[in-house]
Design a protein around this motif. Structure first.
Motif, PDB file in Angstrom:
ATOM      1  N   ALA A  36       0.764  -1.190  -0.066  1.00 46.23           N
ATOM      2  CA  ALA A  36      -0.040  -0.093   0.199  1.00 46.23           C
ATOM      3  C   ALA A  36       0.878   1.401  -0.245  1.00 46.23           C
ATOM      4  CB  ALA A  36      -0.672  -0.086   0.936  1.00 46.23           C
ATOM      5  N   GLY A  37       2.130   1.034   0.692  1.00 46.82           N
ATOM      6  CA  GLY A  37       2.926   2.338   0.784  1.00 46.82           C
ATOM      7  C   GLY A  37       3.566   2.613  -0.557  1.00 46.82           C
ATOM      8  N   VAL A  38       3.925   1.578  -1.386  1.00 45.94           N
ATOM      9  CA  VAL A  38       4.238   1.733  -2.588  1.00 45.94           C
ATOM     10  C   VAL A  38       3.446   2.351  -3.443  1.00 45.94           C
ATOM     11  CG1 VAL A  38       5.096   0.615  -4.771  1.00 45.94           C
ATOM     12  CG2 VAL A  38       6.155  -0.169  -2.397  1.00 45.94           C
ATOM     13  N   GLY A  39       2.156   1.841  -3.429  1.00 46.27           N
ATOM     14  CA  GLY A  39       1.185   2.223  -4.446  1.00 46.27           C
ATOM     15  C   GLY A  39       0.766   3.792  -3.997  1.00 46.27           C
ATOM     16  N   LEU A  40       0.560   4.356  -2.796  1.00 43.09           N
ATOM     17  CA  LEU A  40       0.716   5.625  -2.386  1.00 43.09           C
ATOM     18  C   LEU A  40       1.629   6.497  -2.856  1.00 43.09           C
ATOM     19  CD1 LEU A  40      -0.637   5.351   1.260  1.00 43.09           C
ATOM     20  CD2 LEU A  40      -1.856   6.193  -0.559  1.00 43.09           C
ATOM     21  N   ILE A  41       3.174   6.034  -2.882  1.00 43.52           N
ATOM     22  CA  ILE A  41       4.135   6.770  -3.728  1.00 43.52           C
ATOM     23  C   ILE A  41       3.790   6.930  -5.058  1.00 43.52           C
ATOM     24  CG2 ILE A  41       6.408   6.666  -4.012  1.00 43.52           C
ATOM     25  CD1 ILE A  41       6.964   5.540  -1.063  1.00 43.52           C
ATOM     26  N   LEU A  42       3.438   5.826  -5.611  1.00 45.50           N
ATOM     27  CA  LEU A  42       3.375   5.998  -7.123  1.00 45.50           C
ATOM     28  C   LEU A  42       2.089   6.847  -7.449  1.00 45.50           C
ATOM     29  CD1 LEU A  42       3.808   2.218  -7.910  1.00 45.50           C
ATOM     30  CD2 LEU A  42       5.186   3.877  -8.522  1.00 45.50           C
ATOM     31  N   GLY A  43       1.154   6.774  -6.851  1.00 44.08           N
ATOM     32  CA  GLY A  43      -0.055   7.637  -6.851  1.00 44.08           C
ATOM     33  C   GLY A  43       0.228   9.287  -6.657  1.00 44.08           C
ATOM     34  N   VAL A  44       1.250   9.547  -5.622  1.00 43.49           N
ATOM     35  CA  VAL A  44       1.419  10.885  -5.587  1.00 43.49           C
ATOM     36  C   VAL A  44       2.445  11.302  -6.661  1.00 43.49           C
ATOM     37  CG1 VAL A  44       2.703  12.324  -4.080  1.00 43.49           C
ATOM     38  CG2 VAL A  44       1.016  11.099  -2.980  1.00 43.49           C
ATOM     39  N   ALA A  45       3.359  10.175  -7.040  1.00 41.54           N
ATOM     40  CA  ALA A  45       4.558  10.722  -8.164  1.00 41.54           C
ATOM     41  C   ALA A  45       3.706  10.825  -9.346  1.00 41.54           C
ATOM     42  CB  ALA A  45       5.327   9.429  -8.289  1.00 41.54           C
ATOM     43  N   SER A  46       2.442  10.197  -9.673  1.00 42.81           N
ATOM     44  CA  SER A  46       1.695  10.281 -10.923  1.00 42.81           C
ATOM     45  C   SER A  46       0.916  11.700 -10.892  1.00 42.81           C
ATOM     46  CB  SER A  46       0.609   9.205 -11.157  1.00 42.81           C
ATOM     47  OG  SER A  46       1.182   7.807 -10.970  1.00 42.81           O
ATOM     48  N   VAL A  47       0.514  12.127  -9.852  1.00 40.39           N
ATOM     49  CA  VAL A  47      -0.119  13.450  -9.601  1.00 40.39           C
ATOM     50  C   VAL A  47       0.845  14.673 -10.260  1.00 40.39           C
ATOM     51  CG1 VAL A  47      -1.104  15.021  -8.222  1.00 40.39           C
ATOM     52  CG2 VAL A  47      -1.964  12.770  -8.075  1.00 40.39           C
ATOM     53  N   ILE A  48       2.169  14.320  -9.464  1.00 38.76           N
ATOM     54  CA  ILE A  48       2.987  15.366  -9.876  1.00 38.76           C
ATOM     55  C   ILE A  48       3.365  15.538 -11.080  1.00 38.76           C
ATOM     56  CG2 ILE A  48       5.348  16.223  -9.231  1.00 38.76           C
ATOM     57  CD1 ILE A  48       4.836  15.122  -6.232  1.00 38.76           C
ATOM     58  N   TRP A  49       3.713  14.199 -11.573  1.00 41.83           N
ATOM     59  CA  TRP A  49       4.259  13.982 -13.201  1.00 41.83           C
ATOM     60  C   TRP A  49       2.998  14.605 -14.115  1.00 41.83           C
ATOM     61  CZ3 TRP A  49       1.866  10.942 -16.960  1.00 41.83           C
ATOM     62  CH2 TRP A  49       2.496  10.755 -18.275  1.00 41.83           C
ATOM     63  N   LEU A  50       1.875  14.296 -13.858  1.00 46.00           N
ATOM     64  CA  LEU A  50       0.772  14.905 -14.583  1.00 46.00           C
ATOM     65  C   LEU A  50       0.767  16.460 -14.681  1.00 46.00           C
ATOM     66  CD1 LEU A  50      -2.238  12.421 -13.809  1.00 46.00           C
ATOM     67  CD2 LEU A  50      -1.048  12.586 -16.009  1.00 46.00           C
ATOM     68  N   ALA A 110       3.381  18.268 -14.019  1.00 51.85           N
ATOM     69  CA  ALA A 110       4.505  18.417 -14.856  1.00 51.85           C
ATOM     70  C   ALA A 110       4.409  18.589 -16.325  1.00 51.85           C
ATOM     71  CB  ALA A 110       5.844  17.887 -14.305  1.00 51.85           C
ATOM     72  N   VAL A 111       3.834  17.694 -16.796  1.00 49.75           N
ATOM     73  CA  VAL A 111       3.413  17.449 -18.007  1.00 49.75           C
ATOM     74  C   VAL A 111       2.566  18.450 -18.603  1.00 49.75           C
ATOM     75  CG1 VAL A 111       2.331  15.934 -19.914  1.00 49.75           C
ATOM     76  CG2 VAL A 111       3.580  14.994 -18.193  1.00 49.75           C
ATOM     77  N   GLY A 112       1.488  19.079 -17.555  1.00 50.16           N
ATOM     78  CA  GLY A 112       0.573  20.186 -18.171  1.00 50.16           C
ATOM     79  C   GLY A 112       1.421  21.387 -17.983  1.00 50.16           C
ATOM     80  N   VAL A 113       2.457  21.605 -17.390  1.00 51.66           N
ATOM     81  CA  VAL A 113       3.208  22.714 -17.534  1.00 51.66           C
ATOM     82  C   VAL A 113       4.037  22.807 -18.721  1.00 51.66           C
ATOM     83  CG1 VAL A 113       5.333  24.079 -16.663  1.00 51.66           C
ATOM     84  CG2 VAL A 113       3.598  22.992 -14.922  1.00 51.66           C
ATOM     85  N   ARG A 114       4.385  21.572 -19.060  1.00 57.10           N
ATOM     86  CA  ARG A 114       5.195  21.252 -20.323  1.00 57.10           C
ATOM     87  C   ARG A 114       4.198  21.535 -21.761  1.00 57.10           C
ATOM     88  NH1 ARG A 114       7.747  16.749 -17.999  1.00 57.10           N
ATOM     89  NH2 ARG A 114       6.542  15.390 -19.399  1.00 57.10           N
ATOM     90  N   GLN A 115       3.214  21.307 -21.383  1.00 56.45           N
ATOM     91  CA  GLN A 115       2.189  21.327 -22.801  1.00 56.45           C
ATOM     92  C   GLN A 115       1.648  22.837 -22.474  1.00 56.45           C
ATOM     93  OE1 GLN A 115      -0.672  18.195 -22.052  1.00 56.45           O
ATOM     94  NE2 GLN A 115       0.387  16.727 -23.073  1.00 56.45           N
ATOM     95  N   ARG A 116       2.201  23.753 -21.904  1.00 56.20           N
ATOM     96  CA  ARG A 116       1.733  24.793 -21.516  1.00 56.20           C
ATOM     97  C   ARG A 116       0.018  25.158 -21.534  1.00 56.20           C
ATOM     98  NH1 ARG A 116       5.535  28.124 -26.175  1.00 56.20           N
ATOM     99  NH2 ARG A 116       7.649  27.409 -25.170  1.00 56.20           N
ATOM    100  N   GLN A 117      -0.370  24.483 -20.338  1.00 57.00           N
ATOM    101  CA  GLN A 117      -1.610  24.764 -20.058  1.00 57.00           C
ATOM    102  C   GLN A 117      -1.870  26.135 -19.696  1.00 57.00           C
ATOM    103  OE1 GLN A 117      -3.328  22.333 -16.986  1.00 57.00           O
ATOM    104  NE2 GLN A 117      -2.956  20.270 -18.180  1.00 57.00           N
ATOM    105  N   PRO A 118      -3.080  26.683 -19.770  1.00 55.51           N
ATOM    106  CA  PRO A 118      -3.180  28.150 -19.570  1.00 55.51           C
ATOM    107  C   PRO A 118      -2.835  28.341 -18.140  1.00 55.51           C
ATOM    108  CG  PRO A 118      -5.063  27.540 -21.005  1.00 55.51           C
ATOM    109  CD  PRO A 118      -4.202  26.205 -20.626  1.00 55.51           C
ATOM    110  N   LEU A 119      -2.165  29.594 -17.960  1.00 55.15           N
ATOM    111  CA  LEU A 119      -2.023  29.898 -16.490  1.00 55.15           C
ATOM    112  C   LEU A 119      -3.346  29.902 -15.510  1.00 55.15           C
ATOM    113  CD1 LEU A 119       0.119  31.141 -14.589  1.00 55.15           C
ATOM    114  CD2 LEU A 119      -0.753  33.227 -15.246  1.00 55.15           C
ATOM    115  N   PRO A 120      -4.485  30.147 -15.742  1.00 55.88           N
ATOM    116  CA  PRO A 120      -5.554  30.000 -14.553  1.00 55.88           C
ATOM    117  C   PRO A 120      -5.756  28.135 -14.271  1.00 55.88           C
ATOM    118  CG  PRO A 120      -6.321  31.340 -16.218  1.00 55.88           C
ATOM    119  CD  PRO A 120      -4.886  30.888 -16.924  1.00 55.88           C
ATOM    120  N   LEU A 121      -5.474  27.626 -15.285  1.00 55.86           N
ATOM    121  CA  LEU A 121      -5.735  26.227 -15.112  1.00 55.86           C
ATOM    122  C   LEU A 121      -4.439  25.579 -14.129  1.00 55.86           C
ATOM    123  CD1 LEU A 121      -6.706  24.497 -18.546  1.00 55.86           C
ATOM    124  CD2 LEU A 121      -8.151  25.712 -16.587  1.00 55.86           C
TER     125      LEU A 121
END
Length: 385
Positions: A286-300, A302-313
């Motif tokens: 479960a601990g591994v799953g939680l770490i992967l979940g948080v890492a996925s959120v942070i990664w997504l 970061a990808v939104g930043v790289r894709q230049r999502q609008p600033l309000p989003l």
């Protein structure tokens, strides 16, 4: 005019026709989830409708609708659970439904969530369509519907209502409708504490727009200013009212939340909770799953930043994510608290939109089924979602 305002929004009828595939798909995914819940609950001799409308937070909302504020529960360990922790817009709407119909407050909460979830799906489509196109909009809605905790969208909770207000406020910002954006942010601020994320998005976008467009059209500048003034009134008004009612001033709401053991500690309590999972097996999984979940959120994000999502989003998503992950609240609720951060799904939606319809269906179909089964299992568990 700014670059956010140059893409004209379609008419309401045209917008609904454009969003129809997304809304029909959303309804189908959520219907699947409700069917799975009904079957699972019946097998366990439980009422699926009771699970959706009369447990955990739903009971607190209906109690506010029925009796108003002032109810509290004192626990043996000294904690005080006060209903002042629950923002008022959902109870107000429950009371309105009960006043104009024979429905109960709980029925009203379910009905509000039903319509709010569809409105939220439409708002998510509108934002994604505006930023990435129609196919990405449809995929974003289906992904949001098929979240593992998607069953909450059908509960008498405030997540669907808040997401609807947040999504349409963000869309209003993206299309330069500043007064509408501010008014919706005000309502979002009366729905959940995380309404401050919508306020931050409106303010940052407006300030950036002012800085870019000097000199600007007088009417547009006035509309931005009005939107900025309206946006924080919901959150600030309720927090100050709670402070006045408790006699503890502007910080009184924080004391109310402390009674529920909710607070902002930068993620320390959550990190400690995850670390404790590694003290034994199989909890380490479960601990591994939680770490992967948080890492996925942070990664997504970061990808939104790289894709230049609008600033309000980016601002909105960043605040919602930070408040969800860095709060010392009940850890089982963190996936639910992240649900309004729908722009996190946009990178996945863009990737799916680039695939053929058949291939996207092969991805989304199993995800929807898994979400339905997990939602039924989760809601029939012992703890609150």
């Amino acid at each position: 005019m700014t670059d956010l305002e140059t893409r004209a929004a379609p008419s309401r009828a045209g917008a609904l026709r454009r969003a129809a595939p997304a809304l029909l798909g959303y309804a189908a995914v959520r219907a699947l989830g409700l069917i799975a819940l009904a079957v699972w609950s019946a097998a366990r001799d439980k009422s699926a409708y009771t699970l959706l409308t009369a447990r955990w937070d739903a009971l607190w909302y209906t109690r506010v609708a029925e009796l108003g504020y002032g109810y509290e529960v004192r626990l043996a360990n000294g904690d005080v659970h006060s209903n002042l922790a629950f923002f008022p817009l959902l109870p107000w709407l429950e009371r309105l439904v009960a006043a104009v119909s024979p429905l109960s407050y709980a029925d009203g909460g379910f009905l509000v969530s039903l319509f709010a979830s569809l409105t939220a799906a439409w708002g998510i489509f509108a934002v994604a369509d505006h930023v990435h196109g129609r196919r990405a909009g449809v995929c974003a809605v289906l992904l949001w519907a098929a979240l593992p905790v998607g069953i909450v969208q059908s509960m008498a909770y405030s997540e669907s209502l808040f997401t609807a207000l947040a999504a349409w406020s963000l869309y209003a910002v993206l299309t330069g409708r500043w007064v509408t954006a501010g008014a919706l942010a005000l309502l979002a601020g009366l729905t959940r504490p995380v309404g401050m994320a919508v306020v931050a998005a409106v303010w940052v976008a407006a300030v950036a727009s002012f800085a870019r467009d000097r000199p600007t059209n007088g009417a547009t500048g006035t509309a931005r200013a009005v939107g900025m003034l309206l946006a924080p009134l919901g959150t600030a008004g309720y927090v100050l009212w709670v402070g006045h009612r408790t006699g503890k001033g502007p910080l009184g709401y924080l004391d109310v939340q402390a009674g529920w053991r909710n607070g902002f500690d930068g993620g320390y309590a959550f990190a400690r909770f995850v670390a404790e999972k590694f003290t034994s097996f199989p909890s380490a999984l479960a601990g591994v799953g939680l770490i992967l979940g948080v890492a996925s959120v942070i990664w997504l994000y970061a990808v939104g930043v790289r894709q230049r999502q609008p600033l309000p989003l980016l601002v909105y998503t960043g605040v919602v994510t930070a408040l969800a992950l860095c709060a010392s609240s009940y850890f089982g609720s963190k996936p639910r608290l992240l649900m309004p951060a729908f722009p996190l799904l946009l990178p996945l939606a863009v990737a799916l939109a680039r695939q053929s319809i058949r291939r996207s269906a092969w991805v989304l179909g199993p995800v929807a089924v898994a979400s339905a089964v997990y939602g039924a299992f989760w809601l029939n568990g012992s703890g609150p979602p």
